[in-house]
Design a protein around this motif. Structure first.
Motif, PDB file in Angstrom:
ATOM      1  N   ASP A 340      41.829  44.219  34.207  1.00 55.24           N
ATOM      2  CA  ASP A 340      41.471  44.809  35.310  1.00 55.24           C
ATOM      3  C   ASP A 340      39.992  44.415  35.775  1.00 55.24           C
ATOM      4  OD1 ASP A 340      43.762  46.173  35.362  1.00 55.24           O
ATOM      5  OD2 ASP A 340      43.194  47.791  34.420  1.00 55.24           O
ATOM      6  N   LYS A 342      38.282  41.608  35.365  1.00 55.90           N
ATOM      7  CA  LYS A 342      38.370  40.078  35.641  1.00 55.90           C
ATOM      8  C   LYS A 342      39.066  39.717  36.742  1.00 55.90           C
ATOM      9  CE  LYS A 342      36.599  38.791  30.950  1.00 55.90           C
ATOM     10  NZ  LYS A 342      36.886  37.973  29.755  1.00 55.90           N
ATOM     11  N   LYS A 344      40.789  39.655  40.377  1.00 53.57           N
ATOM     12  CA  LYS A 344      40.575  40.254  41.536  1.00 53.57           C
ATOM     13  C   LYS A 344      41.863  39.628  42.348  1.00 53.57           C
ATOM     14  CE  LYS A 344      36.609  41.845  40.215  1.00 53.57           C
ATOM     15  NZ  LYS A 344      36.297  43.310  40.225  1.00 53.57           N
ATOM     16  N   THR A 347      45.060  36.568  43.525  1.00 49.94           N
ATOM     17  CA  THR A 347      44.380  35.264  43.290  1.00 49.94           C
ATOM     18  C   THR A 347      45.099  34.036  44.103  1.00 49.94           C
ATOM     19  OG1 THR A 347      46.063  34.800  41.589  1.00 49.94           O
ATOM     20  CG2 THR A 347      44.410  35.838  40.869  1.00 49.94           C
ATOM     21  N   ASN A 399      50.381  40.704  41.899  1.00 49.01           N
ATOM     22  CA  ASN A 399      49.555  39.741  42.451  1.00 49.01           C
ATOM     23  C   ASN A 399      50.321  39.211  43.923  1.00 49.01           C
ATOM     24  OD1 ASN A 399      47.283  37.794  42.960  1.00 49.01           O
ATOM     25  ND2 ASN A 399      48.725  36.260  42.053  1.00 49.01           N
TER      26      ASN A 399
END
Length: 656
Positions: A340, A342, A344, A347, A399
């Motif tokens: 959480d 690292k 973002k 991707t 993601n």
């Protein structure tokens, strides 16, 4: 951290309430907050023998554990004081002051035995405190040591031929080092007229008697148990700290008011404990922290309260199950926390996410390996692998969702003008299809120019084109400026573009699948590598335990050889005496005959008879045996380290 420990006073860890042991939850919470390895020093002994004074000194204080000033025992149950370890900032010193044994007001020897057992089970250094001298009376008071194998089981299913002395090497694996503190010692410290050390005084007191009588067995049993169960032992002899009338003021007296010899002895005692005490471990060599110690306390006291006998094997298995389950949760939580931080979303590529996942998984594995122990079947490590794989897939899905949302929003914004034209029938005219196609192409160009779309960029634009197919065909068919042949060619071109895009998407999905498979392989290899490292460390710990057992076994063998030699020498002495008696009798009869015959010139043989008798008397004394035994003991002792080192080296070669 040790610097964060703030216990101004001791707290009750195990209360002795109405002859029942009760664990205090407040103390367990304090222990559970200590994440460092703990060195546990416990003191036991008869009540009103000054145990608490020594524990206060170890805590670096003059007061804390109640000393008491009457003949009544002050400490009930087991009290705990956690303090920073002097000179070891990465460890915590846990002091356990136990209820005095033999309290006449309590009158419960069973309860005393369990207090003694808990002190043995929980400590890494055990101090036995007594008054006066180490004589038979002192040994009789330490009868608790002879009951240890009745009140502590090493294995849940002991072997058929196992017994108290036969299994002593197993107990040595987790028994504490032993210190005998003798208070108010007033004798001249010497043996056989020669000065001796405190340790030599103890070892002399632990010597066994030769013989098989009931009295010999009673004499030998406590000594043999101490020798076998506590091969690492030390003795401290303390003079009286002050005169009797001031003993009740001991807690408030300055060191300058105490006997200088006693003060120096107390300083040496503390230095030895600080220097030699080791962190508490359980079989397998796993180092115990405050949380594990709290679990051990609950497990042991719970077993005793239920009427059972504490079993080390069961306790370790239960502890391992709790710790390994908690290790999985802690490692998984750490993984999610790092992800959480690292990650973002979305991707740009799957590889980017997998790279972050690999780093977070590596740290999670470190967290797990640091806490887990005795995961012999790798059950919990496999559980962690599955948990992290599921979490990874969840992050991959998230993601994709974030990427899809962003792509759809972008496509909606870029195609808004085109959508308005469709709604206004702008393309429903001759040449409208070409305008529609140009506008669609512009949307695609501008879409690909945008960054931050994520892993679903191609899939979403492909879906967008699919959604436009029906509208495009309608506009194409209604465009009167195009011939049927041109319309057919345009349709074929559109279908080819769709097929090409689908092919590219399939290639992308195949590449992502291969990346995931490669990541699984990396994860597997990382787990294997960490497992190898942990197994190597565990092997070293096990070797250390086995060396300790081996040394104890060899020392037992050494002592057995001495005992065997004693018995053999005793028999040889009897035979030699018998031969000497025959020689004396023969010489006597010969001399008598000579004298009776008047041969006075042979009277010199009387001197020979005298010398033979003197030699016989020397053989009868114990000094002869002692000198022989000392010589034999020196020989065995010189061989013993070579045997131990040799066995260790052989064991290491065998392991490798």
């Amino acid at each position: 951290m040790a610097s964060e420990i703030h216990m101004p006073n001791p707290v009750c860890l195990i209360e002795n309430r109405d002859r029942k042991l009760v664990v205090h939850q407040e103390a367990l919470q304090l222990l559970s907050g200590i994440h460092q390895p703990v060195v546990v020093v416990a003191i036991v002994g008869l009540y009103r023998t000054g145990k608490s004074y020594l524990m206060n000194k170890l805590a670096g204080k003059n007061s804390g554990f109640p000393l008491g000033s009457t003949v009544q025992a002050n400490t009930k149950g087991i009290w705990m004081w956690c303090v920073p370890y002097p000179g070891r900032p990465d460890q915590t010193l846990v002091l356990l002051d136990t209820e005095g044994l033999g309290d006449v007001e309590k009158g419960d020897s069973q309860n005393d035995s369990w207090i003694f057992v808990l002190a043995v089970l929980l400590s890494s250094t055990l101090v036995y405190n007594s008054i006066g001298t180490i004589d038979q009376h002192a040994m009789d008071q330490l009868h608790y040591v002879t009951e240890l194998t009745e009140r502590i089981k090493f294995k849940s299913s002991p072997t058929e031929n196992s017994g108290a002395l036969e299994d002593s090497a197993e107990y040595v694996r987790f028994f504490p080092t032993f210190i005998w503190a003798v208070r108010d010692f007033s004798l001249q410290l010497e043996l056989n007229g020669q000065p001796c050390t405190d340790d030599e005084y103890l070892e002399n007191a632990l010597k066994l008697k030769i013989g098989q009588s009931r009295e010999d067995q009673v004499f030998n049993l406590p000594r043999e148990c101490i020798r076998l169960f506590f091969p690492a032992r030390k003795c401290f002899l303390f003079e009286r700290p002050t005169n009797r009338k001031n003993l009740h003021r001991l807690e408030e007296m300055e060191e300058s008011e105490l006997e200088a010899e006693f003060v120096e002895q107390a300083i040496q005692f503390c230095r030895h404990v600080y220097k030699t005490s080791k962190p508490k471990t359980v079989p397998g060599g796993h180092v115990v922290n405050g949380r594990l110690l709290a679990n051990l306390v609950e497990t042991y006291v719970g077993t005793i309260r239920s009427g059972g006998v504490p079993c080390m094997e069961n306790a370790v298995l239960a502890l391992a199950h709790m710790e390994n389950s908690a290790a999985v949760l802690e490692a998984t939580g750490r993984y999610m926390e790092l992800m959480d931080q690292k990650l973002k979303l979305p991707t740009e590529t799957l590889q980017e996410l997998l790279g972050i996942h690999a780093k977070c998984e590596d740290e999670a594995l470190q967290v797990f390996m640091a806490r887990a122990f005795k995961d012999d079947q790798q059950q919990f490590q496999a559980e962690l692998m599955r948990a992290l794989a599921q979490k990874k897939e969840a992050y991959c899905r998230q993601n994709e969702l974030e990427s899809s949302k962003r792509c759809k929003a972008l496509l909606k914004r870029l195609s808004k003008e085109q959508e308005n034209r469709i709604n206004k029938a702008f393309y429903s005219r001759p040449g409208g299809y070409q305008d529609y196609f140009n506008d669609l192409k512009t949307v695609a160009v501008r879409y690909h120019q945008e960054s931050g779309k994520g892993v679903m960029a191609e899939s979403e634009v492909e879906q967008f084109f699919k959604d436009q197919e029906a509208v495009g065909r309608a506009i194409l068919q209604s465009d009167e400026a195009l011939t049927d042949k041109e319309k057919e060619a345009e349709g074929a071109r559109t279908r080819a573009e769709v097929a090409e895009r689908e092919k590219e998407i399939q290639k992308q999905k195949q590449a992502e699948l291969e990346q995931k498979l490669e990541d699984q392989k990396r994860s597997y290899e990382a787990n294997i590598e960490y497992l190898k490292e942990k197994m190597e460390k565990d092997r070293e710990k096990l070797l250390e335990e086995l060396n300790k057992m081996l040394e104890n076994k060899l020392w037992q063998s050494h002592e057995a050889n001495i005992e065997y030699l004693k018995k053999k020498m005793e028999k040889d002495r009897e035979k030699l005496l018998e031969e000497q008696n025959k020689m004396i009798e023969s010489k006597f009869q010969e001399q008598k005959a000579l004298l009776e015959a008047g041969f006075q010139d042979h009277a010199a043989q009387l001197k020979e008879i005298f010398l033979l008798r003197k030699e016989s008397e020397n053989i009868r004394t114990q000094d002869w045996i002692a000198s022989m035994l000392n010589a034999a003991s020196n020989i065995f002792s010189s061989v013993l380290p070579v045997l131990i080192n040799g066995r260790v080296r052989c064991h290491r070669r065998h392991k490798h």
